[in-house]
Motif scaffolding. Structure first.
Motif, PDB file in Angstrom:
ATOM      1  N   PHE A   1     131.695  87.315 111.759  1.00  0.00           N
ATOM      2  CA  PHE A   1     131.053  88.066 112.663  1.00  0.00           C
ATOM      3  C   PHE A   1     129.790  87.563 113.067  1.00  0.00           C
ATOM      4  O   PHE A   1     129.432  86.319 112.748  1.00  0.00           O
TER       5      PHE A   1
ATOM      6  N   VAL B   1     132.229  86.516 106.664  1.00  0.00           N
ATOM      7  CA  VAL B   1     132.274  87.636 105.691  1.00  0.00           C
ATOM      8  C   VAL B   1     133.486  87.209 104.839  1.00  0.00           C
ATOM      9  O   VAL B   1     133.855  87.826 103.741  1.00  0.00           O
TER      10      VAL B   1
ATOM     11  N   ILE C   1     132.051  94.132  94.632  1.00  0.00           N
ATOM     12  CA  ILE C   1     130.969  95.255  95.060  1.00  0.00           C
ATOM     13  C   ILE C   1     130.863  95.408  96.414  1.00  0.00           C
ATOM     14  O   ILE C   1     131.363  94.883  97.339  1.00  0.00           O
ATOM     15  N   HIS C   2     129.896  96.181  96.736  1.00  0.00           N
ATOM     16  CA  HIS C   2     129.637  96.672  98.146  1.00  0.00           C
ATOM     17  C   HIS C   2     129.582  95.507  99.057  1.00  0.00           C
ATOM     18  O   HIS C   2     128.669  94.588  98.622  1.00  0.00           O
ATOM     19  N   ASN C   3     129.991  95.477 100.208  1.00  0.00           N
ATOM     20  CA  ASN C   3     129.943  94.627 101.350  1.00  0.00           C
ATOM     21  C   ASN C   3     130.534  92.969 100.771  1.00  0.00           C
ATOM     22  O   ASN C   3     130.414  92.027 101.280  1.00  0.00           O
ATOM     23  N   ALA C   4     131.294  93.140  99.700  1.00  0.00           N
ATOM     24  CA  ALA C   4     132.028  91.892  99.276  1.00  0.00           C
ATOM     25  C   ALA C   4     133.021  91.236 100.199  1.00  0.00           C
ATOM     26  O   ALA C   4     133.352  90.196 100.332  1.00  0.00           O
ATOM     27  N   GLY C   5     133.567  92.244 101.199  1.00  0.00           N
ATOM     28  CA  GLY C   5     134.790  91.628 102.154  1.00  0.00           C
ATOM     29  C   GLY C   5     136.078  92.213 101.807  1.00  0.00           C
ATOM     30  O   GLY C   5     136.926  91.957 102.496  1.00  0.00           O
ATOM     31  N   LYS C   6     136.176  93.326 101.094  1.00  0.00           N
ATOM     32  CA  LYS C   6     137.221  94.030 100.755  1.00  0.00           C
ATOM     33  C   LYS C   6     137.981  94.734 101.913  1.00  0.00           C
ATOM     34  O   LYS C   6     139.192  94.392 102.220  1.00  0.00           O
ATOM     35  N   SER C   7     137.137  95.398 102.655  1.00  0.00           N
ATOM     36  CA  SER C   7     137.676  96.248 103.988  1.00  0.00           C
ATOM     37  C   SER C   7     138.292  95.311 105.009  1.00  0.00           C
ATOM     38  O   SER C   7     139.358  95.427 105.601  1.00  0.00           O
ATOM     39  N   VAL C   8     137.414  94.277 105.146  1.00  0.00           N
ATOM     40  CA  VAL C   8     137.856  93.273 106.225  1.00  0.00           C
ATOM     41  C   VAL C   8     138.980  92.615 105.715  1.00  0.00           C
ATOM     42  O   VAL C   8     139.828  92.428 106.618  1.00  0.00           O
TER      43      VAL C   8
ATOM     44  N   GLN D   1     139.523 103.264 103.960  1.00  0.00           N
ATOM     45  CA  GLN D   1     138.486 103.748 103.231  1.00  0.00           C
ATOM     46  C   GLN D   1     138.262 105.480 103.616  1.00  0.00           C
ATOM     47  O   GLN D   1     138.161 106.145 102.883  1.00  0.00           O
TER      48      GLN D   1
ATOM     49  N   GLU E   1     139.878 101.436  98.766  1.00  0.00           N
ATOM     50  CA  GLU E   1     138.946 102.148  97.996  1.00  0.00           C
ATOM     51  C   GLU E   1     139.791 103.488  97.338  1.00  0.00           C
ATOM     52  O   GLU E   1     140.170 104.362  97.906  1.00  0.00           O
TER      53      GLU E   1
HETATM   54  N1  ATP Z   1     133.032  94.900 112.644  1.00  0.00           N
HETATM   55  C1  ATP Z   1     132.120  94.192 111.708  1.00  0.00           C
HETATM   56  N2  ATP Z   1     130.801  93.803 112.732  1.00  0.00           N
HETATM   57  C2  ATP Z   1     130.013  92.984 111.785  1.00  0.00           C
HETATM   58  N3  ATP Z   1     130.013  92.667 110.406  1.00  0.00           N
HETATM   59  C3  ATP Z   1     130.954  93.484 109.764  1.00  0.00           C
HETATM   60  C4  ATP Z   1     131.970  94.136 110.378  1.00  0.00           C
HETATM   61  N4  ATP Z   1     132.793  94.588 109.755  1.00  0.00           N
HETATM   62  C5  ATP Z   1     132.388  94.444 108.303  1.00  0.00           C
HETATM   63  N5  ATP Z   1     131.079  93.635 108.482  1.00  0.00           N
HETATM   64  C6  ATP Z   1     130.323  92.998 107.587  1.00  0.00           C
HETATM   65  O1  ATP Z   1     131.303  92.388 106.704  1.00  0.00           O
HETATM   66  C7  ATP Z   1     131.016  92.405 105.174  1.00  0.00           C
HETATM   67  C8  ATP Z   1     132.096  92.717 104.621  1.00  0.00           C
HETATM   68  O2  ATP Z   1     132.322  94.267 104.793  1.00  0.00           O
HETATM   69  P1  ATP Z   1     133.424  94.999 103.965  1.00  0.00           P
HETATM   70  O3  ATP Z   1     133.424  96.465 104.686  1.00  0.00           O
HETATM   71  O4  ATP Z   1     134.762  94.176 104.277  1.00  0.00           O
HETATM   72  O5  ATP Z   1     132.864  95.266 102.524  1.00  0.00           O
HETATM   73  P2  ATP Z   1     133.628  96.134 101.333  1.00  0.00           P
HETATM   74  O6  ATP Z   1     133.733  95.002 100.227  1.00  0.00           O
HETATM   75  O7  ATP Z   1     134.873  96.701 101.700  1.00  0.00           O
HETATM   76  O8  ATP Z   1     132.489  97.006 100.883  1.00  0.00           O
HETATM   77  P3  ATP Z   1     132.506  98.512 100.679  1.00  0.00           P
HETATM   78  O9  ATP Z   1     132.872  98.715  99.089  1.00  0.00           O
HETATM   79  O10 ATP Z   1     131.037  98.936 100.711  1.00  0.00           O
HETATM   80  O11 ATP Z   1     133.395  99.001 101.586  1.00  0.00           O
HETATM   81  C9  ATP Z   1     129.851  93.307 105.149  1.00  0.00           C
HETATM   82  O12 ATP Z   1     128.596  92.574 105.258  1.00  0.00           O
HETATM   83  C10 ATP Z   1     129.764  94.110 106.466  1.00  0.00           C
HETATM   84  O13 ATP Z   1     128.457  94.424 107.124  1.00  0.00           O
END
Ligand code: ATP
Length: 253
Positions: A11, A16, A34-41, A73, A135
């Motif tokens: 991004f 990420v 953990i938070h922001n690891a990249g799971k959702s992406v 999530q 999640e």
């Molecule tokens: N659309 C986007 N534009 C820019 N950055 C993004 C976007 N979506 C996610 N990110 C960034 O990608 C990184 C990974 O985010 P992600 O949501 O995948 O983490 P996660 O492991 O699911 O965390 P959580 O447990 O908090 O949901 C984060 O730094 C987030 O800010």
């Protein structure tokens, strides 16, 4: 099979996900990070909702978006619609009992767990081969453990700690967008061997700490190198079991 091939995602803020490879058959995989690891992406890319910057996701079962049921999530629905209204759009009414939902409730009155189950219900008419749950909320642990025991396909449960690993055969840990662990649950089971000897130099390939006179070595449960070595020399020690989450946070998070 669902295959993630060398997937990276960038991004504006930077990378990420970095070189992710994984293959999912008819098994259950816990993705921990953990938070922001990249799971959702990663799950978004696997569900075909978001495009990777590099690499690809392929499946033998057809178009991604039709074979993957993705439970976000926080699923978003029009708050004034009822469960029945939403299910009706995709002929999912027959599935509402299976996901244990009251069809007359409005979205605004549903808990987060119920919204997730509604999201699941509307994917079921498409007979998905893969189920990705972003999640695992506490409220749904029992429901999903029953559901996935009957689900004839591949499952990914994502969570911020290792609590979900007991529902899965395999574990993958994501840290800052990279895979830091991939394997069975046993690889995360550790013990600490505590002794009053200075053992810092004795086990250079293991994680050793000294606090004053007390030395502690971390070793996987299925290995006995440290105990065998100390036994040979008649050194006294005690063995303490370590929580999986401690192992995750110390070595892989
Ligand atoms: N659309 C986007 N534009 C820019 N950055 C993004 C976007 N979506 C996610 N990110 C960034 O990608 C990184 C990974 O985010 P992600 O949501 O995948 O983490 P996660 O492991 O699911 O965390 P959580 O447990 O908090 O949901 C984060 O730094 C987030 O800010």
């Amino acid at each position: 099979m669902l295959r993630v091939l060398n997937v990276s995602k960038r991004f504006r803020g930077g990378n990420v996900l970095e070189g992710i490879n994984l293959t999912l058959g008819k098994e259950r995989l816990a993705i921990v990070g953990i938070h922001n690891a990249g799971k959702s992406v990663l799950l978004n890319i696997m569900a075909g909702i978001c495009k990777p910057t590099q690499g690809k996701v392929i499946t033998d079962e057809g178009e991604l978006r039709k074979t993957v049921a993705y439970i976000p999530q926080v699923p978003l629905f029009d708050p004034l619609l009822t469960v029945k209204d939403i299910a009706n759009y995709v002929d999912a009414l027959p599935y509402l009992d299976q996901v244990e939902l009251d069809r007359n409730k409005r979205v605004k009155d549903l808990t987060l767990g119920e919204r997730k189950r509604l999201s699941l219900a509307i994917s079921l008419p498409f007979y998905p081969s893969f189920l990705l749950v972003d999640e695992m909320d506490q409220e749904n642990v029992d429901f999903f453990s029953r559901f996935i025991s009957k689900f004839n396909g591949g499952v990914i449960l994502a969570h911020y700690n290792t609590k979900i690993t007991n529902l899965c055969e395999k574990v993958m840990i994501l840290s800052h967008g990279r895979i830091t662990y991939s394997g069975g649950k046993d690889g995360l089971k550790y013990k600490v061997i505590r002794t009053n000897q200075n053992i810092v130099k004795r086990f250079p390939d293991l994680y050793v700490t000294m606090a004053g006179e007390i030395g502690e070595v971390w070793e996987r449960n299925d290995q006995r190198k440290v105990e065998d070595a100390l036994d040979m020399e008649g050194v006294k020690y005690e063995v303490i079991q370590v929580e999986e989450d401690e192992v995750f946070l110390r070595f892989y998070a």
